[in-house]
Design a protein around this motif. Sequence first.
Motif, PDB file in Angstrom:
ATOM      1  N   PRO A  84       0.782  -1.066  -0.105  1.00  0.00           N
ATOM      2  CA  PRO A  84       0.016   0.021   0.045  1.00  0.00           C
ATOM      3  C   PRO A  84       0.940   1.099   0.008  1.00  0.00           C
ATOM      4  CG  PRO A  84      -0.600  -1.463   1.685  1.00  0.00           C
ATOM      5  CD  PRO A  84       0.565  -2.038   1.354  1.00  0.00           C
ATOM      6  N   GLN A  85       0.606   2.295  -0.637  1.00  0.00           N
ATOM      7  CA  GLN A  85       1.244   3.591  -0.655  1.00  0.00           C
ATOM      8  C   GLN A  85       1.125   4.068   0.526  1.00  0.00           C
ATOM      9  OE1 GLN A  85       3.072   4.261  -3.322  1.00  0.00           O
ATOM     10  NE2 GLN A  85       2.494   2.503  -3.948  1.00  0.00           N
ATOM     11  N   PRO A  86       2.206   5.051   1.147  1.00  0.00           N
ATOM     12  CA  PRO A  86       2.135   5.490   2.313  1.00  0.00           C
ATOM     13  C   PRO A  86       1.299   6.643   2.410  1.00  0.00           C
ATOM     14  CG  PRO A  86       4.205   5.825   1.269  1.00  0.00           C
ATOM     15  CD  PRO A  86       3.389   4.936   0.636  1.00  0.00           C
ATOM     16  N   GLN A  87       0.896   7.287   3.596  1.00  0.00           N
ATOM     17  CA  GLN A  87       0.120   8.447   3.408  1.00  0.00           C
ATOM     18  C   GLN A  87       1.042   9.600   3.986  1.00  0.00           C
ATOM     19  OE1 GLN A  87      -2.756   7.140   6.674  1.00  0.00           O
ATOM     20  NE2 GLN A  87      -4.418   6.677   5.010  1.00  0.00           N
ATOM     21  N   PHE A  88       0.779  10.790   3.558  1.00  0.00           N
ATOM     22  CA  PHE A  88       1.771  11.653   3.686  1.00  0.00           C
ATOM     23  C   PHE A  88       1.082  12.839   4.643  1.00  0.00           C
ATOM     24  CE2 PHE A  88       3.683   9.514   0.248  1.00  0.00           C
ATOM     25  CZ  PHE A  88       4.919   9.368   0.666  1.00  0.00           C
ATOM     26  N   PRO A  89       1.766  13.828   4.999  1.00  0.00           N
ATOM     27  CA  PRO A  89       1.155  14.735   5.983  1.00  0.00           C
ATOM     28  C   PRO A  89      -0.010  15.516   5.526  1.00  0.00           C
ATOM     29  CG  PRO A  89       3.518  15.312   5.720  1.00  0.00           C
ATOM     30  CD  PRO A  89       3.219  14.025   4.455  1.00  0.00           C
ATOM     31  N   GLY A 200       2.789  15.372  -4.783  1.00  0.00           N
ATOM     32  CA  GLY A 200       4.078  15.350  -4.147  1.00  0.00           C
ATOM     33  C   GLY A 200       5.243  14.744  -4.897  1.00  0.00           C
ATOM     34  N   ALA A 201       6.321  14.828  -4.266  1.00  0.00           N
ATOM     35  CA  ALA A 201       7.743  14.259  -5.153  1.00  0.00           C
ATOM     36  C   ALA A 201       8.542  13.789  -4.103  1.00  0.00           C
ATOM     37  CB  ALA A 201       8.238  15.349  -6.044  1.00  0.00           C
ATOM     38  N   GLU A 202       9.457  12.694  -4.470  1.00  0.00           N
ATOM     39  CA  GLU A 202      10.356  12.333  -3.560  1.00  0.00           C
ATOM     40  C   GLU A 202      11.739  13.496  -3.683  1.00  0.00           C
ATOM     41  OE1 GLU A 202      10.401   9.941  -1.749  1.00  0.00           O
ATOM     42  OE2 GLU A 202       8.464   9.148  -2.511  1.00  0.00           O
ATOM     43  N   GLY A 565       3.996  18.934  -2.505  1.00  0.00           N
ATOM     44  CA  GLY A 565       3.458  19.613  -3.568  1.00  0.00           C
ATOM     45  C   GLY A 565       2.494  20.662  -3.384  1.00  0.00           C
ATOM     46  N   ASN A 566       2.434  21.015  -2.242  1.00  0.00           N
ATOM     47  CA  ASN A 566       1.413  21.965  -1.558  1.00  0.00           C
ATOM     48  C   ASN A 566       2.060  23.542  -1.821  1.00  0.00           C
ATOM     49  OD1 ASN A 566      -0.385  23.867  -0.683  1.00  0.00           O
ATOM     50  ND2 ASN A 566      -0.763  22.711   1.352  1.00  0.00           N
ATOM     51  N   ASP A 567       1.805  24.201  -2.846  1.00  0.00           N
ATOM     52  CA  ASP A 567       2.562  25.336  -3.365  1.00  0.00           C
ATOM     53  C   ASP A 567       2.064  26.429  -2.059  1.00  0.00           C
ATOM     54  OD1 ASP A 567       3.330  24.458  -5.527  1.00  0.00           O
ATOM     55  OD2 ASP A 567       1.611  25.236  -6.782  1.00  0.00           O
ATOM     56  N   GLU A 568       1.230  26.435  -1.301  1.00  0.00           N
ATOM     57  CA  GLU A 568       1.155  27.193  -0.204  1.00  0.00           C
ATOM     58  C   GLU A 568       1.598  27.216   1.113  1.00  0.00           C
ATOM     59  OE1 GLU A 568      -3.232  27.674   0.348  1.00  0.00           O
ATOM     60  OE2 GLU A 568      -3.484  28.275  -1.849  1.00  0.00           O
ATOM     61  N   SER A 569       2.313  26.000   1.247  1.00  0.00           N
ATOM     62  CA  SER A 569       3.013  25.705   2.528  1.00  0.00           C
ATOM     63  C   SER A 569       4.315  26.249   2.625  1.00  0.00           C
ATOM     64  CB  SER A 569       2.912  24.161   2.642  1.00  0.00           C
ATOM     65  OG  SER A 569       3.864  23.656   1.517  1.00  0.00           O
TER      66      SER A 569
END
Length: 579
Positions: A84-89, A200-202, A565-569
């Motif tokens: 399963p793909q991990p969840q991110f923040p 998102g990206a690594e 990948g959140n441009d506002e963060s």
Amino acid sequence: MTQPPNQPPQGGFGAPQDPPPGGGFGAPQTPPPPPQGPPQPGYGYPQQPPQQPGPYNSGPYASGPYGQPQQPGPYGQPGYGYPPQPQFPGAPGTPPPGGPGSRGSFKGKPAMIIGAAVAALLVIGGTVWAVSGDDGEKDKKPVSQQTDDPKPDGTSGAPVNPGDGSGDGGEDPENLNEGRKAGESQVLWYKEAPDAPGSGAEALGMWITDKTAVKAVYKQLSAYHVGDGKPAWEPITFPHKICSVTPTKTSDDKIVVAHMSGTSDRAKCNRLQLIDLDTGEKGWTEEVAEGALFDSVLSIEMSLAGDTLMVGRSMSGTAYDVTNGKKLFDTKKYGDACFPSGFAGGERLIQVAACGAGGDNEHDELRELDPRTGKVKWTYAYEKGWRVDHTFSVDPVVVHASNQDKDSWNIATFTAGGKVRSQVGVDEDFAPECGWAVLSRSLQSCQAAAVDGDTLYLPTVAAGGANEIVAIGLADGKEEWRVKSPVAESMQPMKVEGGKLIAYVKPSYDSGGQVLAIPTGGSDHKPVKLMQNPQGVADIERDFYSKAVDWVDGRFYISTTRLTGNDESKEKLMLAYGK
């Protein structure tokens, strides 16, 4: 045939079992006489006799990453299909990194395991750091000494050239050193995160040389001067996203970067490029060949062993000469359907294989290979039910394995000849912050752990406050000493320099992180503070959900390994702290 002793190795936790008569793998086993007295549990725990492993009902190995059940792959082994793909923040139900039950810790009971090694059966158990043969005297760099407290400075201490991660620089939009207090370090420079896809990206790896700090993110590799953060060379942009890197660098400061062949679902992680970290010059390129049926290069893992680059597919591996890119050898299926599934490099080259999947003889095997020829030096077979998860060191060889059914883990140290030297006998929940891989095993992904000479250093789980670092002797697997975090936050070992363990203490809501030097010899292991990061940057330092850290030449580096990948963060890619 050499038979193992009837008594457990010194420091082993729980009573081991004798090997099956005649050396048959999986044959009935006769328990030996019980050991004299119960083992001594870890510091701060009441002394109790060891418990018998029961049904697996807790701990991170009960499921895949982040508590989701793992899906078996085509060969029945967990991790051979897509987990399963991990969840991110920000994702619902995401546990804090390194906390109980997360991928960053291993819990459960330390336990003995039985395995067959080439022409002999060996007993292995507990959780342990392995030491083999004579370590010899290694060159050691002096630990940077703490300087006088810097004076508070709201203007002249502003970090330079923040840029956007692409090396273009610009005026400082925010002074991260504003309000810095006496005694605190300063942010020498920082880089804002570059644009990344919305998913998102690594941001893989982080390599520090005498001249440059180099970081990979998405499709780009960038380098900065260690002192001021100014671009060291023009960023290298790859045609498609970076999918794997060598976690370490060569002796002459080079790495290998792998990028995807395209953007479709059928794209392969198979394009290799050698890069000089100091100059940015490109060296040889190579395309990794596809393996046999189910032997995929959709994802690969790379490791360096001297001048050998080992590229691991899901079920095989190929070795290249890292100096020129020429192929050295392949390592493929052998024996009872044994498929290579992971590699660890360094002073030696270690391979893990999954054997006999789905049958009565299903088990994992550990091997040392000659890094230039692929010739097998020794083989150690684990008993069915045990999965090799990580290596903490390859010289000495120290391996962590787990058993889901028994809710148990094991850390074993091996000799130069592949025999078990010792096993960790400390009944403790450790949190070495280990990653995972999609198709192969991520054997060298543990960050918060260190080994030096004859000692393994592991952090304990932080149960809502301060944790401890435990020093474990590799000769017998016993606890030698432990030290508690000086604040109510967890600390992790980074490396050993000049007879001192360098540790990083994570920031809190009202204090920045710390870098400590802990004497490893003698009886006084009181930490000495090398660096106190500024409180004004604690929120940024704390927000690195997935991170890489390093301490080099008196500077502390921290970088993210995943962009949301959140441009506002206004994510930060990397920060460098100094005095």
